[in-house]
Motif scaffolding. Structure first.
Motif, short mmCIF file in Angstrom:
data_model
loop_
_atom_site.label_atom_id
_atom_site.label_comp_id
_atom_site.label_asym_id
_atom_site.label_seq_id
_atom_site.Cartn_x
_atom_site.Cartn_y
_atom_site.Cartn_z
N ASP A 39 -12.11 1.63 -7.36
CA ASP A 39 -12.25 3.02 -6.80
C ASP A 39 -11.93 3.23 -5.46
OD1 ASP A 39 -13.67 3.31 -9.44
OD2 ASP A 39 -15.51 2.66 -8.58
N TYR A 40 -11.23 2.30 -4.96
CA TYR A 40 -10.75 2.51 -3.59
C TYR A 40 -9.35 2.33 -3.10
CZ TYR A 40 -16.06 1.72 -3.65
OH TYR A 40 -17.24 1.92 -3.80
N TRP A 41 -8.94 1.36 -3.72
CA TRP A 41 -7.42 1.11 -3.54
C TRP A 41 -6.45 1.97 -3.96
CZ3 TRP A 41 -6.19 -4.76 -4.09
CH2 TRP A 41 -6.80 -5.54 -3.05
N THR A 42 -5.36 2.19 -3.45
CA THR A 42 -4.19 2.94 -4.05
C THR A 42 -3.62 2.18 -5.25
OG1 THR A 42 -3.09 3.33 -1.94
CG2 THR A 42 -1.67 3.34 -3.49
N ASN B 257 -11.93 -3.46 -6.70
CA ASN B 257 -11.70 -2.28 -5.65
C ASN B 257 -11.13 -1.05 -6.28
OD1 ASN B 257 -12.28 -3.17 -2.63
ND2 ASN B 257 -11.33 -5.05 -3.98
N HIS C 285 0.78 -1.30 -0.14
CA HIS C 285 -0.04 -0.06 0.19
C HIS C 285 0.96 1.31 0.07
CE1 HIS C 285 -3.13 2.85 1.01
NE2 HIS C 285 -2.39 3.30 1.97
#
Length: 274
Positions: A268-271, A266, A231
């Motif tokens: 739209d949400y993850w790094t 994911n 991350h």
């Protein structure tokens, strides 16, 4: 999770409350073992009685065996599977979630992808709680509620009370290891008994743990550290490595397939990973 198991063991042994026990437990979050289980007043070693019971029934308590207590089917299976988890190391008694790490093939084979544990919770406990909350809001009072306080809710109150009133309560908490488990990564977050007072948590010393448990815990901590590094660095490679190391995933190719599916779900949400 450990306190939920301790509540079931209290019923199995005929005790009124899990607080009547003195325990020594070590591991990670949802990933651990009891090495001592004693009567808090007499000091009697209760492990032989517990082991004898779980060899036959796992953690399924008598009330569930005779049908007097409703237990979700997935939990019944999980409690019974403890028999096999325990057989791998009969010197300790295990947390139920270890079945996912030790028997992942069994879990996949016995899972219904069309109706998962999440679906079971949404159709059961979640619906019950949300329906009752709406009723309480409509009536403006919770005096006549049907929802009862369970062990995890009371545990949080006990923790707050110990800090506020310096009760020195003994509790299982997740804290930096810092040598409490002498032969394990000092930087890892471990779940162990602590004494809680107005200054916070004071971990008890566990000492050295067996090679089997140490190996499993080292592997899982590496999974967690690689995931954090992935991350921070935006690293696809390190997240692939993290999933490959997980004992719940059988190979690097399966890990890559899972990772690619996770990235799509994911996005739209993850790094962003490179």
């Amino acid at each position: 999770m450990p306190i939920g198991i301790e509540t079931r063991i209290a019923e199995i042994l005929g005790y009124q409350d899990r607080k009547q026990f003195d325990v020594m437990y070590y591991g990670l979050n949802h990933f651990g073992w009891w090495k001592e289980f004693k009567d808090g007043k007499t000091g009697e070693d209760l492990l032989p009685r517990i082991k004898q019971y779980i060899k036959e029934h796992g953690y399924l308590p008598p009330s569930a065996l005779n049908g007097a207590q409703h237990t979700d089917e997935s939990w019944k299976e999980t409690f019974i599977k403890v028999r096999d988890v325990y057989a791998l190391d009969p010197e300790t008694i295990p947390n139920t979630y270890l079945k996912y790490y030790l028997f992942p093939d069994y879990v996949v084979e016995h899972s219904n992808k069309e109706y998962t544990r999440a679906n079971e919770v949404m159709d059961g406990r979640e619906k019950e709680v949300f329906t009752e909350c709406r009723r309480i809001i409509a009536h403006g009072t919770a005096i006549d509620t049907t929802i009862e306080v369970e062990e995890h809710a009371s545990y949080i109150v006990d923790l707050a009370t110990a800090i506020a009133f310096n009760t020195k309560e003994r509790m299982l908490l997740i804290v930096p290891n810092n040598g409490a488990i002498s032969n394990f990564d000092p930087t890892a977050m471990v779940e162990i008994p602590c004494i809680v007072d107005s200054t916070g948590a004071k971990p008890l010393q566990i000492g050295a743990i067996p090679e089997f448990q140490k190996g499993m815990m080292n592997q899982q901590v590496s999974v967690e550290k690689l995931a954090v590094q992935a991350h921070v660095e935006g690293s696809y490679q390190k997240l692939w490595q993290a999933l490959t190391l997980s004992a719940t995933i059988p190979s690097a190719s399966v890990a890559k397939a899972i990772l690619d599916d996770l990235l799509e779900a994911n996005k739209d949400y993850w790094t962003e990973l490179k």
